[in-house]
Design a protein around this motif. Structure first.
Motif, PDB file in Angstrom:
ATOM      1  N   PRO A 101     108.653  33.084  58.218  1.00 35.03           N
ATOM      2  CA  PRO A 101     107.299  34.257  58.483  1.00 35.03           C
ATOM      3  C   PRO A 101     107.478  34.772  59.998  1.00 35.03           C
ATOM      4  N   HIS A 102     106.459  36.087  59.799  1.00 32.48           N
ATOM      5  CA  HIS A 102     106.625  36.904  60.870  1.00 32.48           C
ATOM      6  C   HIS A 102     105.516  37.084  61.862  1.00 32.48           C
ATOM      7  N   GLY A 103     105.625  37.595  63.131  1.00 33.82           N
ATOM      8  CA  GLY A 103     104.791  37.828  64.006  1.00 33.82           C
ATOM      9  C   GLY A 103     103.623  36.881  64.059  1.00 33.82           C
ATOM     10  N   ALA A 104     102.319  37.285  63.873  1.00 32.70           N
ATOM     11  CA  ALA A 104     100.996  36.284  64.149  1.00 32.70           C
ATOM     12  C   ALA A 104     101.028  35.388  63.151  1.00 32.70           C
ATOM     13  N   LEU A 105     101.398  35.590  61.830  1.00 32.41           N
ATOM     14  CA  LEU A 105     101.724  34.669  60.816  1.00 32.41           C
ATOM     15  C   LEU A 105     102.543  33.550  61.580  1.00 32.41           C
ATOM     16  N   TYR A 106     103.744  33.728  61.986  1.00 34.38           N
ATOM     17  CA  TYR A 106     104.362  32.782  62.381  1.00 34.38           C
ATOM     18  C   TYR A 106     103.947  32.004  63.608  1.00 34.38           C
ATOM     19  N   ASN A 107     103.302  32.821  64.535  1.00 33.54           N
ATOM     20  CA  ASN A 107     102.929  31.931  65.699  1.00 33.54           C
ATOM     21  C   ASN A 107     101.651  31.265  65.580  1.00 33.54           C
ATOM     22  N   GLN A 108     101.056  31.618  64.489  1.00 32.65           N
ATOM     23  CA  GLN A 108      99.506  30.910  64.308  1.00 32.65           C
ATOM     24  C   GLN A 108     100.171  29.492  63.390  1.00 32.65           C
ATOM     25  N   ALA A 109     101.002  29.764  62.637  1.00 33.49           N
ATOM     26  CA  ALA A 109     101.500  28.560  61.939  1.00 33.49           C
ATOM     27  C   ALA A 109     102.183  27.451  62.744  1.00 33.49           C
ATOM     28  N   ALA A 110     102.780  28.125  63.778  1.00 34.40           N
ATOM     29  CA  ALA A 110     103.456  27.310  64.833  1.00 34.40           C
ATOM     30  C   ALA A 110     102.270  26.303  65.406  1.00 34.40           C
ATOM     31  N   ARG A 111     100.990  26.543  65.609  1.00 32.15           N
ATOM     32  CA  ARG A 111      99.892  25.695  66.057  1.00 32.15           C
ATOM     33  C   ARG A 111      99.074  25.156  65.164  1.00 32.15           C
ATOM     34  N   ASN A 112      98.963  25.926  63.985  1.00 39.03           N
ATOM     35  CA  ASN A 112      97.872  25.483  63.013  1.00 39.03           C
ATOM     36  C   ASN A 112      98.556  24.732  61.824  1.00 39.03           C
ATOM     37  N   PRO A 113      98.284  23.279  61.700  1.00 32.70           N
ATOM     38  CA  PRO A 113      98.661  22.842  60.726  1.00 32.70           C
ATOM     39  C   PRO A 113      98.271  23.192  59.298  1.00 32.70           C
ATOM     40  N   GLU A 114      96.988  23.706  59.133  1.00 29.15           N
ATOM     41  CA  GLU A 114      96.567  23.975  57.819  1.00 29.15           C
ATOM     42  C   GLU A 114      97.016  25.348  57.422  1.00 29.15           C
ATOM     43  N   ARG A 115      97.463  26.227  58.426  1.00 25.96           N
ATOM     44  CA  ARG A 115      98.310  27.496  58.171  1.00 25.96           C
ATOM     45  C   ARG A 115      99.728  27.102  57.915  1.00 25.96           C
ATOM     46  N   ALA A 116     100.229  26.099  58.541  1.00 24.28           N
ATOM     47  CA  ALA A 116     101.389  25.833  58.352  1.00 24.28           C
ATOM     48  C   ALA A 116     101.781  25.294  56.975  1.00 24.28           C
ATOM     49  N   ALA A 117     100.787  24.473  56.542  1.00 24.42           N
ATOM     50  CA  ALA A 117     100.926  23.719  55.187  1.00 24.42           C
ATOM     51  C   ALA A 117     100.758  24.790  54.096  1.00 24.42           C
ATOM     52  N   ALA A 118     100.203  25.838  54.171  1.00 20.32           N
ATOM     53  CA  ALA A 118      99.701  26.882  53.125  1.00 20.32           C
ATOM     54  C   ALA A 118     101.069  27.528  53.002  1.00 20.32           C
ATOM     55  N   ILE A 119     101.790  27.912  54.133  1.00 19.51           N
ATOM     56  CA  ILE A 119     103.017  28.493  54.044  1.00 19.51           C
ATOM     57  C   ILE A 119     104.087  27.482  53.403  1.00 19.51           C
ATOM     58  N   ALA A 120     104.354  26.285  53.839  1.00 16.96           N
ATOM     59  CA  ALA A 120     105.231  25.491  53.188  1.00 16.96           C
ATOM     60  C   ALA A 120     104.942  25.134  51.568  1.00 16.96           C
ATOM     61  N   GLN A 121     103.699  25.127  51.290  1.00 17.59           N
ATOM     62  CA  GLN A 121     103.416  24.874  49.845  1.00 17.59           C
ATOM     63  C   GLN A 121     103.816  26.034  49.072  1.00 17.59           C
ATOM     64  N   ALA A 122     103.695  27.264  49.731  1.00 16.80           N
ATOM     65  CA  ALA A 122     103.914  28.355  48.995  1.00 16.80           C
ATOM     66  C   ALA A 122     105.515  28.435  48.897  1.00 16.80           C
ATOM     67  N   ILE A 123     106.292  28.169  49.803  1.00 13.55           N
ATOM     68  CA  ILE A 123     107.821  28.227  49.602  1.00 13.55           C
ATOM     69  C   ILE A 123     108.053  27.132  48.793  1.00 13.55           C
ATOM     70  N   ARG A 124     107.345  25.727  48.852  1.00 12.06           N
ATOM     71  CA  ARG A 124     108.096  24.914  47.896  1.00 12.06           C
ATOM     72  C   ARG A 124     107.708  25.004  46.423  1.00 12.06           C
ATOM     73  N   ASP A 125     106.517  25.727  46.200  1.00  9.53           N
ATOM     74  CA  ASP A 125     106.097  26.121  44.948  1.00  9.53           C
ATOM     75  C   ASP A 125     107.012  27.252  44.244  1.00  9.53           C
ATOM     76  N   PHE A 126     107.416  28.038  45.185  1.00  9.81           N
ATOM     77  CA  PHE A 126     108.251  29.383  44.479  1.00  9.81           C
ATOM     78  C   PHE A 126     109.786  28.759  44.237  1.00  9.81           C
ATOM     79  N   ASP A 127     110.111  28.176  45.111  1.00 11.91           N
ATOM     80  CA  ASP A 127     111.710  27.411  45.161  1.00 11.91           C
ATOM     81  C   ASP A 127     111.998  26.634  46.274  1.00 11.91           C
ATOM     82  N   PRO A 128     111.885  25.397  45.882  1.00 12.80           N
ATOM     83  CA  PRO A 128     111.948  24.216  46.973  1.00 12.80           C
ATOM     84  C   PRO A 128     113.285  24.368  47.519  1.00 12.80           C
ATOM     85  N   SER A 129     114.321  24.863  47.097  1.00  7.29           N
ATOM     86  CA  SER A 129     115.543  24.984  47.669  1.00  7.29           C
ATOM     87  C   SER A 129     115.666  25.905  48.953  1.00  7.29           C
ATOM     88  N   LEU A 130     114.544  26.858  48.979  1.00  3.33           N
ATOM     89  CA  LEU A 130     114.690  27.629  49.948  1.00  3.33           C
ATOM     90  C   LEU A 130     114.597  26.924  51.610  1.00  3.33           C
TER      91      LEU A 130
END
Length: 214
Positions: A101-130
């Motif tokens: 992730p870039h910029g504010a999205l990266y920094n917010q996800a570093a602190r916010n578990p809910e935002r981090a989980a949304a990013i991780a879920q998106a990656i896993r659903d798209f391609d869990p090998s990423l």
């Protein structure tokens, strides 16, 4: 070594000759289909691993302004941007390897578990090998592991840190390290001792898998 590319900066060609991974802007905070295709092709020609660099749709602030989006919106914007770059990479015959992730999205996800989980879920659903690349020791790394992803714990050669291991916000005049010797010394301290010196002089323990350079 990784670098954020395809963002309109003047040093992409020079950085591609040095790094092993490229985080390519996906048309939201910067870039467009043309720059994505060109950067993918140049990265592939250098044997550099290709990654998606999704950010907020906020070109005016280069994706660095924090936005208050619900998890489903974060999930959708990450999915859309990964998909856009993946299609271009596939057309070029180059595999997509990671997501950072870039910029504010990266920094917010570093602190916010809910935002981090949304990013991780998106990656896993798209391609869990990423591979999910995130700030070492952050909630984003924890979310990636919880979702069964391979993670890349990231440290920065040319950014200063706070005592809690977060990056010094760019609004501070000393957020960036401009002296190459100082940046090199920071990296050596990290590799040899597992320590970084925070802006206030405190030592911060950190383990990293990849180093970002700008």
């Amino acid at each position: 070594l990784n670098a954020d590319l395809g963002e309109g900066g003047p040093a992409d060609a020079a950085l591609l000759a040095l790094v092993s991974s490229a985080n390519i802007a996906c048309g939201a905070h910067a870039g467009d289909a043309q720059t994505m295709a060109r950067t993918v092709a140049e990265a592939a020609a250098h044997g550099v691993a290709i990654g998606a660099h999704p950010g907020y749709v906020d070109r005016e602030h280069f994706g660095r302004r924090p936005l208050d989006l619900p998890p489903e919106a974060v999930y959708r914007l990450v999915t859309e941007q990964i998909s856009a770059l993946a299609a271009i990479a596939q057309a070029a015959g180059a595999p997509l390897v990671h997501v950072k992730p870039h910029g504010a999205l990266y920094n917010q996800a570093a602190r916010n578990p809910e935002r981090a989980a949304a990013i991780a879920q998106a990656i896993r659903d798209f391609d869990p090998s990423l591979v999910l690349v995130g700030l070492a020791g952050s909630a984003l790394i924890e979310a990636g592991l919880a979702h069964g992803l391979t993670v890349g714990r990231e440290a920065f050669a040319d950014r200063r840190y706070e005592a809690d291991g977060s990056l010094t916000p760019r609004r501070h005049p000393d957020a960036l390290i401009h002296d190459p010797d100082e940046a090199a010394n920071q990296v050596l301290s990290l590799l040899q001792q597992g320590l970084l010196r925070a802006r206030d002089g405190q030592s911060v323990a950190m383990t990293a898998d990849t180093l970002c350079v700008h």
